[in-house]
Design an enzyme around this catalytic site. Sequence first.
Site, mmCIF file in Angstrom:
data_model
loop_
_atom_site.group_PDB
_atom_site.id
_atom_site.type_symbol
_atom_site.label_atom_id
_atom_site.label_comp_id
_atom_site.label_asym_id
_atom_site.label_seq_id
_atom_site.Cartn_x
_atom_site.Cartn_y
_atom_site.Cartn_z
ATOM 1 N N LYS A 101 39.499 155.096 -87.540
ATOM 2 C CA LYS A 101 38.686 154.656 -86.402
ATOM 3 C C LYS A 101 38.413 153.153 -86.449
ATOM 4 C CE LYS A 101 36.521 159.170 -85.806
ATOM 5 N NZ LYS A 101 36.957 159.860 -87.050
ATOM 6 N N ARG A 102 39.478 152.372 -86.520
ATOM 7 C CA ARG A 102 39.347 150.926 -86.572
ATOM 8 C C ARG A 102 39.340 150.320 -85.168
ATOM 9 N NH1 ARG A 102 37.984 152.213 -91.241
ATOM 10 N NH2 ARG A 102 38.881 151.254 -93.092
#
Length: 296
Positions: free
Chosen positions: A103-104
């Site tokens: 989840k960057r």
Amino acid sequence: MDTSPFPDRLDAAVRAKRSVLCVGIDPRFDKLPADVRAASKGDAAVALERFGLEVLDLVAPHAACVKPNIAFFEAFGLAGLSAYRAILRGARERGLLAIGDVKRGDLGATAEAYAQAHLARGGDFEADAITVHGYMGGDSVAPLVEAAAKAGKGLFVLVRTSNPGAKDLQDLATDAGPVFERMASLVRAWGAPHRGASGFSLVGAVVGATWPAESRRLRALLPDAPFLVPGYGAQGATAAEVAVAFLPGGRGAVVNASRSVTFPTPRDPATPWRAAIEAAARAAREELHAATHRHG
């Protein structure tokens, strides 16, 4: 190493395995089997790696891909990240596609650094695809799209998530419809130049199965995007609810199951944990295959 575009490899894996199952690997040390914890002599990172690699062996015949969640490894520092790396590499060795649930999302050089860490070939944390936050806008996603296209990787952008709080922001009305539909239009634009021979884009969407009406709407808006569908199993979504995220013929999506596969509750409590995981993976694969092909 197969260097074809990620969406083509994912589509091929689904077809070859006759499976849309993605097994999430979210290990918690206190829930690991007693023999795994004992063999690790209290070293949590060693236990996470041992358990994760065994899970890969057990689910490989039944799953198209796996999704290790980096948070459960980061919690144990550098040794935990070493275990995360080992599981990513172990997935490749077993012919499984690996989606890094990281989840960057950030701007400029920071996004480029995330891309280098998780998408560059040969890196410690190299995955076939990663999960991405897109709500900072296009300039936060562009470096990741560029890196993914260069390396034959994929992205799954959070569009309509499976948690109850998703409605707090993602459902807010705008002149162009709810916010999640605006995100969907961005995902389609970001992915349009990057379609593989399968017809699917390298930019996919995370679409929660717990919201079937929204999932059906997003499938119509994003016919070319692969979907990563959480919410099936422990979160309560049924296979029938999952099916609306698919294109005809059971194409276009993979369905994540984490706790319901890796920490199943067997009918017979005496069932060995390895047998329980293998049975849970097989049952999920069969149920999802039947539901998605009926839908098609």
